[in-house]
Motif scaffolding. Structure first.
Motif, short mmCIF file in Angstrom:
data_model
loop_
_atom_site.label_atom_id
_atom_site.label_comp_id
_atom_site.label_asym_id
_atom_site.label_seq_id
_atom_site.Cartn_x
_atom_site.Cartn_y
_atom_site.Cartn_z
N ALA A 430 0.84 -1.21 0.00
CA ALA A 430 0.00 0.00 0.00
C ALA A 430 0.87 1.26 0.00
CB ALA A 430 -0.92 -0.03 1.21
N ARG A 431 2.00 1.19 0.75
CA ARG A 431 2.85 2.40 0.82
C ARG A 431 3.43 2.72 -0.55
NH1 ARG A 431 7.74 2.12 4.03
NH2 ARG A 431 8.58 4.15 3.52
N ALA A 432 3.95 1.67 -1.21
CA ALA A 432 4.56 1.89 -2.53
C ALA A 432 3.51 2.39 -3.52
CB ALA A 432 5.17 0.58 -3.02
N LEU A 433 2.33 1.78 -3.46
CA LEU A 433 1.27 2.17 -4.40
C LEU A 433 0.83 3.61 -4.15
CD1 LEU A 433 -0.49 1.07 -6.66
CD2 LEU A 433 -2.08 0.19 -4.96
N GLY A 434 0.71 3.96 -2.87
CA GLY A 434 0.30 5.32 -2.50
C GLY A 434 1.32 6.35 -2.95
N ARG A 435 2.60 5.96 -2.90
CA ARG A 435 3.65 6.91 -3.33
C ARG A 435 3.59 7.13 -4.83
NH1 ARG A 435 9.43 5.66 -2.55
NH2 ARG A 435 8.74 3.58 -2.05
N LEU A 436 3.33 6.04 -5.57
CA LEU A 436 3.30 6.15 -7.04
C LEU A 436 2.07 6.91 -7.53
CD1 LEU A 436 4.36 2.64 -8.34
CD2 LEU A 436 5.55 4.79 -8.62
N ILE A 437 0.91 6.58 -6.93
CA ILE A 437 -0.34 7.20 -7.39
C ILE A 437 -1.02 7.83 -6.17
CG2 ILE A 437 -2.46 6.85 -8.72
CD1 ILE A 437 -1.32 4.24 -9.75
N PRO A 438 -0.61 9.04 -5.80
CA PRO A 438 -1.13 9.62 -4.55
C PRO A 438 -2.65 9.82 -4.56
CG PRO A 438 0.75 10.89 -5.42
CD PRO A 438 0.39 9.89 -6.46
N ASP A 439 -3.24 10.03 -5.75
CA ASP A 439 -4.70 10.26 -5.77
C ASP A 439 -5.47 8.97 -6.08
OD1 ASP A 439 -3.94 9.90 -8.37
OD2 ASP A 439 -5.08 11.59 -9.17
N LEU A 440 -4.89 7.82 -5.67
CA LEU A 440 -5.51 6.52 -6.00
C LEU A 440 -6.97 6.46 -5.54
CD1 LEU A 440 -4.38 3.76 -7.26
CD2 LEU A 440 -4.71 2.88 -4.96
#
Ligand SMILES: Cc1cc2nc3c(=O)[nH]c(=O)nc-3n(C[C@H](O)[C@H](O)[C@H](O)COP(=O)(O)OP(=O)(O)OC[C@H]3O[C@@H](n4cnc5c(N)ncnc54)[C@H](O)[C@@H]3O)c2cc1C
Length: 478
Positions: A430-440
């Motif tokens: 989740a952390r990596a995904l949140g960093r890549l796409i902050p407006d997920l």
């Protein structure tokens, strides 16, 4: 070299060994017409509700028929309650079997609304109820008749087998259903080859056919009730008709129309092959990016099995393409296929399309060969949609169609990242995904890849605040 930090997929200085961009039909530009393919049909959202409502109404009618056929006298007679319970269980179980058959009949309007993976899941959920009820029917009716004729249950069962020809056939059908059930239990399923399990599953149709006669001939709800008999027979005939239409007639008509053959095959990555096919009137084939077909290659050793593969690009009539990773017998044999080989296609299927989207931003997240539907969807998403793509692979060579994806995303002004490396070092949580796409949380999230990967992304997306109904995933196994 392994990339641990996510890179923009289109970076020129990326350490991923670059391959020159390979648009779908680059080798034969003159022959690839500019004719557009026909857009896929929009799913009718109400179709699933209509199906469930009709199924529930049908079930109510069955229960009504069976219950009203009983009388106070029949219920109070010796064994009467057991027999009545057995009949109720039998008709309910048979009705559930019909629903199971319909769920996997590949009925186009239902399939588009729900998706084949969900329909298969529903089919599996209904299965234990159907089989449990049919088993209860056999036990209760035998015990009830034994009580009524004051004999033992085994003796009564023998009387059924030896004196009632329709019941002998129905018992054979029950045996077949039991065999199908045993092979579908998770442990057995894991040990069986998919094709073996599938062939055994075909016996369900035979089992149903064998059971039908005894329902009509001996079902108390039908004896002296021609209307009830007509309704029940029509229900069975309609189910058989839908199976014949959607599984045989329509696919046959489509194949006669399109006459698909392999044009060429190409290795895209180690063990991953693109198969470009040529067909007639492919501009008439309505398909959305993200959908899949069942492919039957008419070559030695392969003709008898059909496998699901997603289109890895929208069709460009007269051509269309799939990209296949070698994992087992069928997919490994793909590399040997020769140009000119005839192909039978069945579909398109699947609800993993832009029609599922409810916002104007999407995140497309794929691992390995899961990129195929995502690659096709990139061509099909409306131009106004903001796109963020993340591709996961264990090594740079496994980034299939990397350049095509980068080009398509660049053209739309979106973002694309590759997360490459072993799971231990290149974590994708989740952390990596949140960093890549902050407006997920404000996007529709589409996920495709191995089941463990998809499950991880789904829980990461939920943790990052994406509502469940905005998460869409395609499983690469049923
Ligand atoms: C909707 C969908 C889309 C897919 N799209 C692609 C794609 O674009 N590219 C790609 O490389 N792979 C795709 N797959 C996966 C592909 O279908 C399997 O890898 C292939 O069928 C494996 O067959 P096999 O004989 O080579 O391997 P096997 O060793 O026989 O099978 C490996 C696993 O694949 C699954 N599988 C096998 N046969 C079937 C079948 N007929 N139907 C459903 N699942 C099966 C089973 O879970 C099995 O355990 C997709 C699967 C699905 C369900």
């Amino acid at each position: 070299m392994t990339i641990v930090e996510p890179r923009r997929l289109s970076d020129k200085d990326t350490t991923i060994p670059g391959r020159p961009p390979r648009p779908l039909h680059s080798r034969r530009p003159a022959q690839a017409s500019q004719r557009r393919h026909r857009p896929g049909r929009r799913p009718r959202r109400w179709a699933a509700d209509a199906f469930l409502a009709a199924a529930a109404a049908g079930f109510g009618t069955v229960l009504g028929e069976v219950i009203t056929a009983e009388t106070r006298r029949s219920l109070s007679a010796p064994g009467g309650l057991l027999i009545a319970g057995g009949r109720l269980a039998g008709f309910s179980g048979a009705y559930f079997m019909l629903i199971m058959v319909l769920l996997i009949a590949r009925v186009g309007w239902l399939e588009r609304a729900v998706g084949q993976d969900s329909l298969v899941r529903w089919h599996r959920r209904v299965a234990p109820w159907a089989l449990g009820l049919i088993t209860a029917h056999v036990v209760l009716v035998t015990l009830g008749y034994a009580q009524s004729s004051q004999t033992g249950a085994l003796r009564q069962f023998w009387v059924f087998l030896s004196s009632y020809p329709d019941i002998l056939a129905a018992t054979a059908g029950f045996g077949l259903l039991a065999m199908v059930a045993v092979t579908s239990v998770r442990i057995a399923r894991k040990r069986l080859k998919y094709e073996t399990w599938w062939v055994v599953h075909l016996y369900t149709y035979l089992a149903l056919a064998l059971a039908f006669a005894h329902q009509i001939a001996t079902g108390a709800s039908f004896v002296g009730h021609p209307l009830a008999r007509a309704i029940w027979a029509t229900t069975w005939a309609s189910t058989a008709g839908l199976v014949i239409i959607y599984r045989f007639v329509l696919p046959l008509a489509r194949n006669l129309r399109h006459q698909v053959r392999i044009e060429r095959a190409r290795e895209e990555a180690p063990g991953v092959y693109s198969i470009v096919c040529r067909g007639r009137r492919l501009d008439r084939l309505a398909v959305s990016g993200g959908q899949f077909f069942q492919w039957r290659f008419l070559a030695r050793g392969l003709w008898w099995q059909a496998h699901p593969y997603s289109l890895s690009a929208l069709p460009r009539p007269p051509l269309m393409r799939v990209t296949i990773k070698a994992v087992g017998d069928h997919s490994r044999a793909i590399a040997r296929l020769r140009p000119g080989t005839r192909v039978l296609i069945e579909g398109p299927y699947g609800a993993f399309t832009h029609h599922a989207q409810s916002t104007d931003r999407v995140a497309l997240i794929a691992a390995g060969v899961g990129i195929t539907p995502v690659r096709a969807m990139l061509e099909d998403l409306p131009a106004s949609v903001d796109v963020a793509v993340v591709v996961r692979a264990s090594s740079p060579e496994d980034l299939v169609h990397r350049d095509e994806v980068a080009t398509l995303v660049d053209r739309r002004g979106g973002q694309a990242y590759a997360v490459v490396g072993p799971r231990r070092t290149a974590r994708f949580d989740a952390r990596a995904l949140g960093r890549l796409i902050p407006d997920l949380a404000r996007r529709d999230v589409y996920v495709c890849g191995p089941s463990g990967f998809s499950a991880g992304v789904v829980s990461a997306a939920l943790a990052l605040g994406v509502p469940r109904d905005r998460i869409h995933h395609e499983a690469f196994a049923f």
